[in-house]
Scaffold this motif. Structure first.
Motif, PDB file in Angstrom:
ATOM      1  N   LEU A 152     -10.585  80.240  55.070  1.00 39.20           N
ATOM      2  CA  LEU A 152     -10.692  80.067  56.508  1.00 39.20           C
ATOM      3  C   LEU A 152     -11.970  79.312  56.819  1.00 39.20           C
ATOM      4  O   LEU A 152     -13.043  79.678  56.342  1.00 39.20           O
TER       5      LEU A 152
ATOM      6  N   GLN B  80     -14.474  78.246  59.757  1.00 39.90           N
ATOM      7  CA  GLN B  80     -14.813  78.591  61.134  1.00 39.90           C
ATOM      8  C   GLN B  80     -15.432  77.367  61.801  1.00 39.90           C
ATOM      9  O   GLN B  80     -16.481  76.873  61.390  1.00 39.90           O
TER      10      GLN B  80
ATOM     11  N   CYS C  87     -18.417  79.201  66.872  1.00 35.11           N
ATOM     12  CA  CYS C  87     -19.076  80.501  66.756  1.00 35.11           C
ATOM     13  C   CYS C  87     -19.437  80.964  68.157  1.00 35.11           C
ATOM     14  O   CYS C  87     -19.432  80.184  69.113  1.00 35.11           O
ATOM     15  N   GLU C  88     -19.758  82.214  68.257  1.00 34.53           N
ATOM     16  CA  GLU C  88     -20.146  82.744  69.554  1.00 34.53           C
ATOM     17  C   GLU C  88     -21.477  82.116  69.947  1.00 34.53           C
ATOM     18  O   GLU C  88     -22.409  82.040  69.154  1.00 34.53           O
TER      19      GLU C  88
ATOM     20  N   PHE D 190     -17.496  80.804  73.715  1.00 30.99           N
ATOM     21  CA  PHE D 190     -17.637  80.101  72.454  1.00 30.99           C
ATOM     22  C   PHE D 190     -18.070  78.674  72.735  1.00 30.99           C
ATOM     23  O   PHE D 190     -17.701  78.076  73.739  1.00 30.99           O
TER      24      PHE D 190
END
Length: 124
Positions: free
Chosen positions: A79, A81, A84-85, A104
């Motif tokens: 996966l 990403q 990100c937050e 986000f």
């Protein structure tokens, strides 16, 4: 040498879609043998199966095997990403609504004032 590599890679990519054609070609070449020896309905000639049951089983088994490999490949895929937050957000002058869900944003290295001048939405 490059052309040989291109053909090898092209063959490797197209092989899964070509493999049923190999099974059908094998059936066409050995139709008499399959109808006499391997057919399930060889004792019932009124069905006119002629080994098509054998061909259908082989194609179904091949499709199931390919589906299983695809499922395993998708499940084992790493996966990546992309978002990100947000530790901080860039405010473009619009009021921020209170939303309980996390916001986000793209990963930004640092806030630059020249970026805020360039990334302003058009005025209506």
């Amino acid at each position: 040498m490059r052309i040989l590599i291109i053909y090898i890679l092209l063959f490797a990519v197209l092989l899964p879609s070509i493999s049923p054609l190999g099974t059908i070609a094998y059936y066409q070449v050995n139709r008499d043998y399959i109808a006499r020896v391997l057919c399930e309905n060889r004792n019932r000639p009124e069905l006119h199966c002629n080994g098509q049951c054998y061909l259908a089983k082989r194609l179904k088994a091949q499709q199931d095997k390919q589906d299983k490999q695809t499922t395993e490949h998708v499940q084992n895929m790493p996966l990546i990403q992309l978002f990100c937050e947000a530790a901080f957000s860039i405010n473009f002058g619009r009021p921020v609504q209170s939303d309980p869900s996390p916001q986000f944003a793209y990963l930004l290295s640092r806030y630059d004032s020249s970026l805020s001048r360039l990334l302003r939405p058009p005025r209506l």
